[in-house]
Design an enzyme around this catalytic site. Structure first.
Site, PDB file in Angstrom:
ATOM      1  N   PRO A   1       0.854  -1.166  -0.048  1.00  0.00           N
ATOM      2  CA  PRO A   1      -0.151  -0.024  -0.129  1.00  0.00           C
ATOM      3  C   PRO A   1       0.770   1.304  -0.157  1.00  0.00           C
ATOM      4  O   PRO A   1       1.763   1.280   0.573  1.00  0.00           O
ATOM      5  CB  PRO A   1      -0.768  -0.014   1.226  1.00  0.00           C
ATOM      6  CG  PRO A   1       0.097  -1.032   2.296  1.00  0.00           C
ATOM      7  CD  PRO A   1       0.550  -1.852   1.184  1.00  0.00           C
ATOM      8  N   GLU A   2       0.417   2.330  -0.753  1.00  0.00           N
ATOM      9  CA  GLU A   2       0.904   3.448  -0.697  1.00  0.00           C
ATOM     10  C   GLU A   2       0.107   4.602  -0.031  1.00  0.00           C
ATOM     11  O   GLU A   2      -0.917   4.240   0.419  1.00  0.00           O
ATOM     12  CB  GLU A   2       1.486   3.904  -2.084  1.00  0.00           C
ATOM     13  CG  GLU A   2       2.449   2.867  -2.771  1.00  0.00           C
ATOM     14  CD  GLU A   2       2.953   3.063  -4.079  1.00  0.00           C
ATOM     15  OE1 GLU A   2       2.875   4.339  -4.812  1.00  0.00           O
ATOM     16  OE2 GLU A   2       3.507   2.072  -4.631  1.00  0.00           O
TER      17      GLU A   2
ATOM     18  N   ARG B   1      13.904  -0.584  -6.675  1.00  0.00           N
ATOM     19  CA  ARG B   1      12.478  -0.870  -7.014  1.00  0.00           C
ATOM     20  C   ARG B   1      12.208  -0.495  -8.523  1.00  0.00           C
ATOM     21  O   ARG B   1      12.962  -0.001  -9.141  1.00  0.00           O
ATOM     22  CB  ARG B   1      11.523   0.017  -6.304  1.00  0.00           C
ATOM     23  CG  ARG B   1      11.773   0.059  -4.975  1.00  0.00           C
ATOM     24  CD  ARG B   1      11.306  -1.041  -4.035  1.00  0.00           C
ATOM     25  NE  ARG B   1       9.819  -1.450  -4.383  1.00  0.00           N
ATOM     26  CZ  ARG B   1       8.824  -0.854  -3.540  1.00  0.00           C
ATOM     27  NH1 ARG B   1       8.998  -0.030  -2.862  1.00  0.00           N
ATOM     28  NH2 ARG B   1       7.426  -1.193  -4.152  1.00  0.00           N
TER      29      ARG B   1
END
Ligand code: ZN
Length: 274
Positions: free
Chosen positions: A2-3, A262
């Site tokens: 989740p962001e 990432r």
């Protein structure tokens, strides 16, 4: 993972059942927090705020439950006396007369007074929340110009919670593409117009993702793509996880690379090297 937009939506659900309500029962699943149960029972929740992945459940006696979702933390809200079907570990249970909010699996939880909040290591370190309604384009431009950020690659800054809390991996790719900024560029090398575009895209993409439940393309385009029968995975983003597909703006093939460990997705035409 989740962001900011996903955490803020979880906070909204918790706020909807708790804010303005008396908490009739409180239970913590971590032994070191048990002593706070009587101090929070019978009190009223005044707000549920977020700072990146941290949630702050504020009570009317100046105590705040700090909880960081980490990778696995999950909030449920429901009518009493229902319970969710889950094998996760229950960490926090807050019950009103009619509803309950339950936090499972998270282990980074504390009950803090004002001094504790001011001294908390995570809260001290993180920047303003990307979804804070008080956050302005000008404030983001000033952060881009700040000595600690201006000479770092924007592709690294846009994962750093010290720059803006709640930023994350899909937001990084989407914001930088929307603003037309190559991730290796540094704020110091950007023109005033580029900095303004980056600040505007930061707010607009994060807020759109929050409103739409994680979709960063404009609502009209999302509707068109849905009408073509595309799946959510296929219309949700401009560039994120769309490597080897055509850029929605210019048709160039989207490229994937790794930056700050990432995956990062870019269009070499829309995001030219500075
Ligand atoms: Zn393009």
């Amino acid at each position: 993972m989740p962001e900011g937009p996903e955490i803020r939506r979880a906070a909204d659900r918790v706020a909807a059942v708790l804010v303005g309500k008396t908490i009739e029962a409180v239970a913590f699943g971590l032994p070191q927090l048990k002593s706070f149960e009587p101090r929070l029972s019978g009190r009223t929740v005044t707000a549920v705020d977020t700072r990146g992945k941290a949630m702050l459940t504020r009570f009317d006696n100046q105590l705040t439950i700090y909880s960081h979702n980490q990778l696995y933390g999950r909030w449920y809200t429901m009518r009493r006396p229902r319970m969710p079907k889950t094998k996760r570990q229950l960490r926090v249970e807050l019950c009103t007369a009619t509803h309950k909010a339950l936090l499972y699996s998270a282990s980074d939880i504390a009950v803090l007074d004002a001094d504790g909040l001011a001294a908390h290591p995570f809260l001290c370190r993180v920047g303003p929340d990307i979804l804070d309604r008080q956050l302005t384009r000008q404030a983001i431009i000033e952060r881009l110009d700040a000595p600690e950020f201006r000479n770092r690659a924007v592709g690294s800054l846009y994962l750093d919670q010290a720059f803006l809390a709640g930023n994350g991996n899909y937001l990084r790719s989407e914001i930088l593409w929307s603003a037309g900024i190559e991730p290796l560029r540094k704020p110091a090398s950007l023109t005033a117009a580029e900095r303004a575009a980056l600040a505007a895209a930061t707010l607009s993409i994060a807020r759109r993702s929050y409103r739409s439940g994680g979709v960063t393309v404009p609502p009209r385009l999302a509707a068109e793509l849905r009408a073509e029968g595309r799946s959510r995975e296929d219309y949700r983003f401009h560039v994120f996880a769309r490597d080897d597909k055509p850029c929605r703006r210019c048709g160039t093939t989207i490229e994937r690379r790794t930056m700050a460990s990432r995956n990062l997705f870019t269009c070499r035409v829309c995001q030219p090297a500075g």
